[in-house]
Design a protein around this motif. Structure first.
Motif, PDB file in Angstrom:
ATOM      1  N   GLY A  97      39.171  36.891  51.939  1.00 19.75           N
ATOM      2  CA  GLY A  97      38.027  36.056  51.612  1.00 19.75           C
ATOM      3  C   GLY A  97      37.943  34.864  52.556  1.00 19.75           C
ATOM      4  N   ARG A  98      36.729  34.432  52.856  1.00 15.84           N
ATOM      5  CA  ARG A  98      36.575  33.331  53.820  1.00 15.84           C
ATOM      6  C   ARG A  98      37.228  32.048  53.338  1.00 15.84           C
ATOM      7  NH1 ARG A  98      32.020  30.140  52.381  1.00 15.84           N
ATOM      8  NH2 ARG A  98      30.675  31.106  50.836  1.00 15.84           N
ATOM      9  N   SER A  99      37.436  31.909  52.016  1.00 14.88           N
ATOM     10  CA  SER A  99      38.115  30.713  51.511  1.00 14.88           C
ATOM     11  C   SER A  99      39.583  30.685  51.920  1.00 14.88           C
ATOM     12  CB  SER A  99      38.011  30.658  49.981  1.00 14.88           C
ATOM     13  OG  SER A  99      38.645  31.781  49.393  1.00 14.88           O
ATOM     14  N   GLN A 100      40.119  31.854  52.353  1.00 12.22           N
ATOM     15  CA  GLN A 100      41.515  31.941  52.783  1.00 12.22           C
ATOM     16  C   GLN A 100      41.678  31.753  54.291  1.00 12.22           C
ATOM     17  OE1 GLN A 100      42.121  35.909  50.973  1.00 12.22           O
ATOM     18  NE2 GLN A 100      43.764  34.977  49.794  1.00 12.22           N
ATOM     19  N   LEU A 101      40.565  31.514  55.008  1.00  8.81           N
ATOM     20  CA  LEU A 101      40.631  31.355  56.460  1.00  8.81           C
ATOM     21  C   LEU A 101      41.554  30.206  56.889  1.00  8.81           C
ATOM     22  CD1 LEU A 101      39.705  32.237  59.260  1.00  8.81           C
ATOM     23  CD2 LEU A 101      37.666  30.823  58.980  1.00  8.81           C
TER      24      LEU A 101
END
Length: 209
Positions: free
Chosen positions: A192-196
């Protein structure tokens, strides 16, 4: 006759003592030579470390170079590496969080902004222009190359619902980073992009400065 025996005994003892002394001197001479070899090896190793530190310091600003020259080379290099890496990680996490709201609809433009921040703060360099929502980055120090971008184009429902968009990480060339990176970063993964920010932090923590 008794005098001759004493004289003979004295000569035997004297010869024995001289032999022991010669043997001791030879042993000591061997120890001294060995210690000399060890000392010379240490001097050469220290000289090599000093030369490497001097080469690393050439590109630094004058005030940092003066500080490095005045302190112990090894301690300064360790402290400098830790301090710079912590500062880069804090800045990068903050910057990537600020970009979070723009990633869905403008992934290519957002990726360009992320590349600029990465190049400035981490030494990662872009390779070519972003394509299909993906950007290719390389780490010059190791030859490591990878891509970051959208795993799949977001559907209309995902854009409307604001769901966590899936991004993908593609290691293209490991170079000298093989065995240095965590095992999961040597394989293609989606997240997920929140984990980038977490993924970038793990990359920077593993790669040498």
């Amino acid at each position: 006759e008794g005098h001759e025996k004493l004289q003979k005994k004295y000569k035997e003892i004297k010869a024995m003592k001289l032999s022991e002394v010669e043997k001791m001197l030879k042993e000591q001479s061997g120890h001294v030579k060995e210690q000399g070899k060890i000392a010379n090896k240490l001097v050469q190793e220290y000289k090599k470390i000093a030369e490497q530190a001097e080469a690393s310091a050439r590109g630094l600003s004058a005030d940092l170079k003066a500080r490095i020259d005045s302190l112990n080379v090894e301690n300064v290099e360790l402290k400098k590496t830790l301090t710079e890496k912590e500062g880069r990680l804090m800045y990068l996490e903050q910057h990537l969080r600020e970009m979070e709201g723009r990633v869905n609809s403008q992934i290519a433009a957002s990726s360009s902004g992320a590349v600029a921040a990465l190049e400035f703060m981490t030494g990662l360099r872009p390779v070519g222009a972003p394509s299909d929502g993906r950007v290719t980055l390389t780490h010059p120090g190791t030859g490591f190359r990878f891509q970051l971008g959208a795993a799949d184009p977001p559907s209309d429902d995902e854009e409307e619902d604001g769901e966590d968009q899936e991004l993908a990480y593609y290691p293209l060339k490991l170079g000298r980073a093989r065995g240095v990176l965590p095992a999961f970063l040597e394989e293609e993964i989606t997240f997920g992009r929140s984990q980038l920010p977490t993924l970038i932090s793990k990359l920077l923590s593993a790669l040498p400065s």
